[in-house]
Structures are given as structure tokens and as C-alpha cells.
Design an enzyme around this catalytic site. Sequence first.
Site, PDB file in Angstrom:
ATOM      1  N   ASN A   9       1.122  -1.237   0.092  1.00  0.00           N
ATOM      2  CA  ASN A   9       0.021   0.075  -0.050  1.00  0.00           C
ATOM      3  C   ASN A   9       1.013   1.113  -0.064  1.00  0.00           C
ATOM      4  OD1 ASN A   9      -1.697   2.232   0.477  1.00  0.00           O
ATOM      5  ND2 ASN A   9      -2.511   1.353   2.486  1.00  0.00           N
ATOM      6  N   LYS A  11       0.086   4.361  -0.238  1.00  0.00           N
ATOM      7  CA  LYS A  11      -0.464   5.399   0.316  1.00  0.00           C
ATOM      8  C   LYS A  11      -0.324   6.836  -0.689  1.00  0.00           C
ATOM      9  CE  LYS A  11      -0.166   3.160   4.805  1.00  0.00           C
ATOM     10  NZ  LYS A  11      -0.069   3.453   6.089  1.00  0.00           N
ATOM     11  N   HIS A  95      -9.645   1.333   4.668  1.00  0.00           N
ATOM     12  CA  HIS A  95      -8.286   1.564   5.472  1.00  0.00           C
ATOM     13  C   HIS A  95      -8.692   2.440   6.539  1.00  0.00           C
ATOM     14  CE1 HIS A  95      -4.276   2.727   6.228  1.00  0.00           C
ATOM     15  NE2 HIS A  95      -3.924   1.622   5.769  1.00  0.00           N
ATOM     16  N   GLU A  97      -7.228   4.927   7.498  1.00  0.00           N
ATOM     17  CA  GLU A  97      -6.665   6.422   7.003  1.00  0.00           C
ATOM     18  C   GLU A  97      -7.880   6.888   6.423  1.00  0.00           C
ATOM     19  OE1 GLU A  97      -3.104   5.605   5.443  1.00  0.00           O
ATOM     20  OE2 GLU A  97      -2.190   5.097   7.424  1.00  0.00           O
ATOM     21  N   GLU A 169      -5.546  -4.350  10.440  1.00  0.00           N
ATOM     22  CA  GLU A 169      -4.649  -3.601  10.820  1.00  0.00           C
ATOM     23  C   GLU A 169      -5.071  -2.894  11.783  1.00  0.00           C
ATOM     24  OE1 GLU A 169      -2.537  -2.294   6.870  1.00  0.00           O
ATOM     25  OE2 GLU A 169      -4.024  -1.335   6.964  1.00  0.00           O
ATOM     26  N   GLY A 175       2.240   2.502  10.862  1.00  0.00           N
ATOM     27  CA  GLY A 175       3.377   3.625  10.723  1.00  0.00           C
ATOM     28  C   GLY A 175       4.010   3.600  12.209  1.00  0.00           C
ATOM     29  N   SER A 216       3.304  -1.737  10.381  1.00  0.00           N
ATOM     30  CA  SER A 216       5.044  -1.916  10.721  1.00  0.00           C
ATOM     31  C   SER A 216       5.278  -3.154  10.338  1.00  0.00           C
ATOM     32  CB  SER A 216       5.104  -1.464  12.248  1.00  0.00           C
ATOM     33  OG  SER A 216       4.742  -0.235  12.711  1.00  0.00           O
TER      34      SER A 216
END
Length: 260
Positions: A9, A11, A95, A97, A169, A175, A216
Site C-alpha cells: 500500500n 498510500k 483503510h 486512514e 490492521e 506507521g 509496521s
Amino acid sequence: MRRPLIAANWKMHLGRAEEALALVRRLRPALSALDSVDVAICPPFTVLASLAEVLRNSPIGLGAQTMHWAESGAHTGDVSPAMLAGLCDYAILGHSERRASAGPGASDEAINRKVLAAVEHGLTPIVCVGESAAQREAGETHGFVSRQVAAALQGVDPAAARRIVLAYEPIWAIGSGRAATPAEANRTIGITVRGAVADSLGEGAAELTRILYGGSVDADNITDFMHMPDIDGALVGGASLSPDFADLAKAAAAACDPNR
Ligand code: 13P
């Protein structure tokens, strides 16, 4: 038997054609040689068409990072499943985000409509679920993630289970450099995520559904995740943005139990 998937991904990175093409041209030989895992790259929309060209006739899959559920319409800035169907294979949906930033367009109901639309158009959805740090500390992980899975899968035909991917996730691991432990990720994926898939689609379908871990993941920890019986691969953010992603994917392939 579930074939593992390692999905990148990107992003909002590498969205200019020259940088995206340079990385994919470097990755392509190594990624194409892996025969025990599927690999996919999910770049920004701006480079999907360029990468589709470079990856044609290669086993490397291509995916979008989100999509609308409608065929077409007055949805400024959105991209439809019909537009993606000729261009790529996967679509990341829900996702965290986007759940955090896209408002009603990323509600559980919207994600469910997107999942149904993706399947209908022959795209493989990669449906992301996962709890926040506060939910984890409050002991709410199981209930919250189960509800996310159930909502995403409403109305899905169990016969489509092979063409649906989920990604667990945990938000606190994304991250942060602080991945879940493989044992913890395996437990949540096995009991909570696969359990919720079984409740929605049946035990047989749940056995066929691929469930990834994300948060991560890097070339050093991927092997331990791949050794876990319920983890069918990884959704990789930061560690997918350089040529070193080939090492991560190779380690994943080497770790795969051929009898899983
Ligand atoms: P990182 O691998 O950078 O933690 O990102 C994970 C992720 O959000 C993949 O979708």
C-alpha cells in the site's frame, strides 16, 4: 488451502509516473520469480494506468487504494469499480486512514456497498479492519473488529469468499514501528476476524478467505508473521516504498508452509 498475498500500500507516495515506474521496474524481476505467494502493488490513482502497462504479462497484481460503489455519477473526485475493473485486480477498502478522513464515504455501510460492487466487477477487495489504541486498552478489540467484519460482509455470497481478502490492521501499529506480536495478530485474526467471517459466510467460506496482517511489517519481522497459521500474508505500507520490498516479499515466500 489459502495462497498468501503480500500487498504493497503505497498510500500517498510515488504518485509521479517516473518515480513509480523506476521502482516497479526494479522490483519486477524479483517479484515475478516468487511462486509461493501472490504479490500486489496498490499505488496512487495517478499512476495506475502506467503501472498496468508495465505489469501486463507479469504475475504481479495491481490495486487501487479506494473506490466508490456506483458505476458512474455526480461524485467529484471518485473512481468507480467499472473504471478500475479494466485496469487493476484489487481495491483496498475501509483503510483506517480513509475511515478517519472520508466521513460518510467510509462508513461501515459505504464499505459494504463497495465490497459488493468490487465483487460484482471482478475486483478483489482488500477490506481493512482494526481497533484503535484506546479500544484495545478498553478491551474492545474483539467486539469492535467483529462488527466491522460483519458490516463489511453483509449480503456477500459465500461462494465469493476466495475472492475476498481481509486485512487486520490495528491502528496503533500502523506507521508506528510497533507491530503487533505475531502471536497476538494470529489470535485476533483467527478468533476475531476469521470467526466473524464464519458467522457471516459460514465455516467453509472462512477457511478459504485470506486474512492479512498490516501494521509496521518489514523485512525483519515478516518471517514470523508468515509462520502463523491464520495469517495469510501482509499489507505493507512504509516498507513497500523502496527496492527493499523485494527482500520482504522474498522472505515471505521462503517462510510459506507449502501445506497450509
Ligand atoms: P505501515 O506498514 O507503514 O505501518 O502501514 C501499514 C498500512 O497501513 C498498510 O495499509
